[in-house]
Scaffold this active site. Structure first.
Site, PDB file in Angstrom:
ATOM      1  N   ASP A 144      26.131  91.248  21.404  1.00 46.74           N
ATOM      2  CA  ASP A 144      25.044  90.701  21.928  1.00 46.74           C
ATOM      3  C   ASP A 144      23.746  91.466  21.388  1.00 46.74           C
ATOM      4  O   ASP A 144      22.888  90.967  21.482  1.00 46.74           O
ATOM      5  CB  ASP A 144      24.983  90.487  23.183  1.00 46.74           C
ATOM      6  CG  ASP A 144      24.917  91.599  24.256  1.00 46.74           C
ATOM      7  OD1 ASP A 144      25.586  92.894  24.073  1.00 46.74           O
ATOM      8  OD2 ASP A 144      24.001  91.757  25.209  1.00 46.74           O
ATOM      9  N   HIS A 178      25.733 103.905  29.223  1.00 43.83           N
ATOM     10  CA  HIS A 178      26.173 102.395  28.920  1.00 43.83           C
ATOM     11  C   HIS A 178      27.207 102.600  27.619  1.00 43.83           C
ATOM     12  O   HIS A 178      28.348 101.904  27.908  1.00 43.83           O
ATOM     13  CB  HIS A 178      24.961 101.348  28.583  1.00 43.83           C
ATOM     14  CG  HIS A 178      25.435 100.114  28.362  1.00 43.83           C
ATOM     15  ND1 HIS A 178      25.674  99.098  29.211  1.00 43.83           N
ATOM     16  CD2 HIS A 178      25.215  99.548  27.073  1.00 43.83           C
ATOM     17  CE1 HIS A 178      26.029  97.885  28.761  1.00 43.83           C
ATOM     18  NE2 HIS A 178      25.622  98.073  27.406  1.00 43.83           N
ATOM     19  N   HIS A 223      17.912  92.292  28.655  1.00 44.47           N
ATOM     20  CA  HIS A 223      18.345  91.257  29.215  1.00 44.47           C
ATOM     21  C   HIS A 223      17.343  90.977  30.279  1.00 44.47           C
ATOM     22  O   HIS A 223      16.745  91.774  30.933  1.00 44.47           O
ATOM     23  CB  HIS A 223      19.596  91.580  29.977  1.00 44.47           C
ATOM     24  CG  HIS A 223      20.631  91.795  28.996  1.00 44.47           C
ATOM     25  ND1 HIS A 223      21.588  90.767  28.479  1.00 44.47           N
ATOM     26  CD2 HIS A 223      21.116  92.670  28.182  1.00 44.47           C
ATOM     27  CE1 HIS A 223      22.297  91.230  27.543  1.00 44.47           C
ATOM     28  NE2 HIS A 223      22.402  92.272  27.638  1.00 44.47           N
TER      29      HIS A 223
END
Ligand code: ZN
Ligand code: FE
Length: 279
Positions: A76, A130, A190
């Site tokens: 993404d 992450h 996000h």
């Protein structure tokens, strides 16, 4: 508190079409923002997970894409890279140690991206956790300074899940970001703010700044406005993951984990675990 909220709205930049420098968030997928940095007739984009909305924005704003900045390898964030390179010839900057569809300049801690024609000057920070090779870009772009493009490491009142790193790595990465100045605009990738805030309220029910920001963020989302960028000054007040040293946050984490926690890394790990299962 009020000021940082107002400023973050202003600097979202979606409504600054009259000026020639700025940063706008291109919404993509369910909740991604692809950050488009504009300077005159040129542009850069951060983490283009999809090419189509970027091409549409370039056309609409009548700018040429010169640079693509990547924070980590997730689809993404990189899904639009090949098509954008093919159609615009933009130079791709990305993390040194991650597998990417295309990358012209491999970056790690201490490297700089300086593109004078874009008025862009960014320092690279290694922020593993992450993903193993995740990087962030801190400095100046699109007339905004100081700012940080932090991908999926720091979110508004939250942080990224630990897919490839340890709690200690992520805690250190967040501490590195938290060391940036209070005024730093946090351009995360996000719109997770409201669900993060619902959890943060459970961690710190007595935090007045958090309560106030939760209300304002709810109103912003009701009006379909982005809640990002926020600022580091605000995050330090309302993001439990940056508040592991606060006795109330540590106590809440220990109570939820059902065991004593020895240090800030253990508090961080317990908070991350709590958030993973919070509904
Ligand atoms: Zn990701
Ligand atoms: Fe992501």
């Amino acid at each position: 508190m009020k000021d940082s909220v107002k400023e973050s709205k202003h600097s979202a930049g979606i409504h600054d079409a009259g000026t020639r420098a700025g940063i706008s968030g291109i919404p993509a997928f369910n909740d991604n923002y692809l950050w488009l940095v504009r300077q005159g007739t040129l542009a850069a984009v951060v983490d283009p997970g999809d090419a189509a909305p970027v091409m549409a924005a370039l056309q609409q704003q009548r700018v040429q894409l010169r640079a693509i900045l990547l924070t980590h390898h997730h689809k993404d964030h990189v899904g639009g890279v090949l098509e954008l390179v093919e159609r615009t010839g933009a130079t791709v900057f990305g993390p040194a140690s991650e597998k990417l569809p295309h990358c012209d300049r491999r970056l790690s801690q201490g490297d700089r991206v300086t593109l004078p024609e874009l008025d862009l000057d960014l320092e690279v920070l290694d922020v593993p956790g992450h993903t193993a090779g995740h990087i962030a870009y801190a400095g100046r772009a699109g007339g905004v300074e100081p700012l940080v493009f932090c991908g999926d490491t720091l979110f508004a009142s939250g942080c990224g899940r630990l897919f490839e790193g340890t709690p200690r790595q992520m805690h250190e990465s967040l501490a590195k970001l938290a060391a940036l100045p209070d005024e730093t605009r946090v351009y995360c990738a996000h719109e997770y703010t409201l669900s993060n805030l619902a959890w943060a309220r459970a961690v710190e029910p007595d935090n007045a700044a958090l309560r106030e920001w939760h209300e304002q963020a709810g109103q912003m989302r009701d009006r379909d406005q982005p809640t990002v960028p926020t600022t580091l000054g605000l995050e330090r007040q309302v993001n439990p993951f940056l508040r592991t040293a606060h006795p109330q946050v540590a106590a809440a984490a220990a109570a939820h984990a059902g065991k004593p926690l020895a240090d800030e890394v253990e508090v961080f790990a317990a908070l991350r675990e709590w958030k993973n299962h919070f509904r």
